[in-house]
Design an enzyme around this catalytic site. Sequence first.
Site, short mmCIF file in Angstrom:
data_model
loop_
_atom_site.label_atom_id
_atom_site.label_comp_id
_atom_site.label_asym_id
_atom_site.label_seq_id
_atom_site.Cartn_x
_atom_site.Cartn_y
_atom_site.Cartn_z
N ASP A 11 0.92 -1.13 -0.26
CA ASP A 11 0.00 -0.11 -0.11
C ASP A 11 0.95 1.38 -0.08
O ASP A 11 1.89 1.42 1.04
CB ASP A 11 -1.35 0.00 1.59
CG ASP A 11 -1.74 1.69 1.09
OD1 ASP A 11 -1.83 2.16 0.31
OD2 ASP A 11 -3.22 1.12 2.52
N ASN A 25 -6.68 12.81 -10.39
CA ASN A 25 -7.43 13.15 -11.72
C ASN A 25 -7.29 14.93 -11.77
O ASN A 25 -6.52 14.84 -10.79
CB ASN A 25 -8.60 12.75 -11.28
CG ASN A 25 -9.48 13.44 -9.77
OD1 ASN A 25 -8.91 14.73 -10.49
ND2 ASN A 25 -9.46 12.45 -9.56
N GLY A 33 -9.44 5.29 -6.04
CA GLY A 33 -8.32 4.12 -6.33
C GLY A 33 -7.35 4.17 -5.51
O GLY A 33 -8.01 4.52 -4.23
N ASP A 35 -5.59 7.78 -5.57
CA ASP A 35 -6.06 8.32 -5.44
C ASP A 35 -6.90 8.82 -3.38
O ASP A 35 -6.44 9.82 -2.74
CB ASP A 35 -6.37 9.34 -6.00
CG ASP A 35 -6.89 11.02 -6.07
OD1 ASP A 35 -5.95 11.42 -5.36
OD2 ASP A 35 -7.41 11.98 -7.01
N SER A 118 -1.80 5.40 -13.75
CA SER A 118 -2.42 5.06 -15.01
C SER A 118 -3.55 3.47 -15.19
O SER A 118 -4.12 3.57 -15.98
CB SER A 118 -2.21 5.62 -16.53
OG SER A 118 -2.29 6.96 -16.12
N THR A 119 -2.86 2.58 -14.87
CA THR A 119 -2.74 1.35 -15.11
C THR A 119 -4.43 1.19 -14.56
O THR A 119 -4.44 -0.47 -14.28
CB THR A 119 -1.41 0.08 -14.17
OG1 THR A 119 -1.88 0.45 -13.47
CG2 THR A 119 -0.54 1.29 -15.16
N GLY A 120 -4.78 1.41 -13.79
CA GLY A 120 -5.81 1.52 -12.95
C GLY A 120 -7.17 1.67 -13.95
O GLY A 120 -7.50 1.00 -14.27
N TYR A 122 -7.39 3.98 -15.32
CA TYR A 122 -7.41 4.82 -16.93
C TYR A 122 -6.93 3.68 -17.37
O TYR A 122 -6.70 4.10 -18.88
CB TYR A 122 -6.42 6.12 -16.21
CG TYR A 122 -6.77 7.39 -16.22
CD1 TYR A 122 -8.40 6.87 -15.38
CD2 TYR A 122 -6.58 8.01 -15.41
CE1 TYR A 122 -8.94 8.43 -14.78
CE2 TYR A 122 -6.42 9.12 -14.67
CZ TYR A 122 -7.88 9.47 -14.30
OH TYR A 122 -8.83 10.85 -13.86
P1 ADP Z 1 -5.55 5.36 -12.60
O1 ADP Z 1 -6.56 6.20 -12.44
O2 ADP Z 1 -4.05 6.41 -12.99
O3 ADP Z 1 -5.18 4.45 -13.31
P2 ADP Z 1 -6.02 4.37 -10.33
O4 ADP Z 1 -5.82 4.62 -8.81
O5 ADP Z 1 -7.26 3.79 -10.41
O6 ADP Z 1 -5.33 5.43 -11.02
O7 ADP Z 1 -4.64 3.06 -9.96
C1 ADP Z 1 -3.53 2.73 -10.10
C2 ADP Z 1 -2.91 1.82 -9.71
O8 ADP Z 1 -2.83 1.75 -8.10
C3 ADP Z 1 -4.00 0.31 -9.81
O9 ADP Z 1 -2.78 -0.36 -10.07
C4 ADP Z 1 -4.37 0.10 -8.47
O10 ADP Z 1 -4.76 -0.86 -8.18
C5 ADP Z 1 -3.49 0.72 -7.96
N1 ADP Z 1 -3.98 0.69 -5.88
C6 ADP Z 1 -5.22 1.49 -5.68
N2 ADP Z 1 -4.84 1.59 -4.22
C7 ADP Z 1 -3.76 1.26 -3.89
C8 ADP Z 1 -2.67 1.54 -2.95
N3 ADP Z 1 -3.46 2.30 -1.67
N4 ADP Z 1 -1.45 1.66 -2.62
C9 ADP Z 1 -0.68 1.54 -4.08
N5 ADP Z 1 -1.70 1.00 -4.86
C10 ADP Z 1 -2.82 1.56 -5.03
#
Ligand code: ADP
Length: 171
Positions: A11, A25, A33, A35, A118-120, A122
């Site tokens: 995390d 964003n 996510g 953020d 960006s890999t979630g 987005y």
């Molecule tokens: P984006 O909108 O840039 O794609 P996201 O937050 O949707 O961002 O996803 C980016 C990555 O961060 C994904 O692989 C997601 O699983 C991961 N993620 C979500 N929560 C956490 C966290 N607490 N710590 C690290 N990575 C996380």
Amino acid sequence: MDGRITVVEGDITSQDTDAIVNAANTTLLGGGGVDGAIHRAAGPELLAECRTLGGAQTGEAKVTRGHRLPARYVIHTPGPVWHGGRSNEAELLASCYRNSFALAQDVGARTIAFPTISTGIYRYPIEQATAIAVREARRALAAELVQKVRFVCFSHRDAEVYRRELATRPR
Ligand code: ADP
């Protein structure tokens, strides 16, 4: 393989690096996510500080304090939404990393942790995003903008992609 780059599964909000990066964003006012996780862990003071920033364009980066996080700083950068790869996504994602490293140097953050920007939500393909992340980290370390880079992967699968990329020669 460069020992100044590490990959961890975990995390990002618990990282003790000088700075952590938020895959934000363009409003910089929080979201889902990673953020959302960063805002929850940092407390409402982070949102209050973000309100003073006036947002950021895709590929830009802005810095705040870490508030209740272990990290001293949060670098907020909106990554590109994946539209198939012909909408300047690669250049914009590289800009996220470059601007984040430049800001880290500006504030004197020597260690920095990144999520997989960006890999979630987005939808940027993880392999392609990882190649950019690793290339830019190698450049930033070569330029001595920072001393250590930690990639924080939320899944084992993402961490494996990073480990594979780090095992390749710089390209
Ligand atoms: P984006 O909108 O840039 O794609 P996201 O937050 O949707 O961002 O996803 C980016 C990555 O961060 C994904 O692989 C997601 O699983 C991961 N993620 C979500 N929560 C956490 C966290 N607490 N710590 C690290 N990575 C996380």
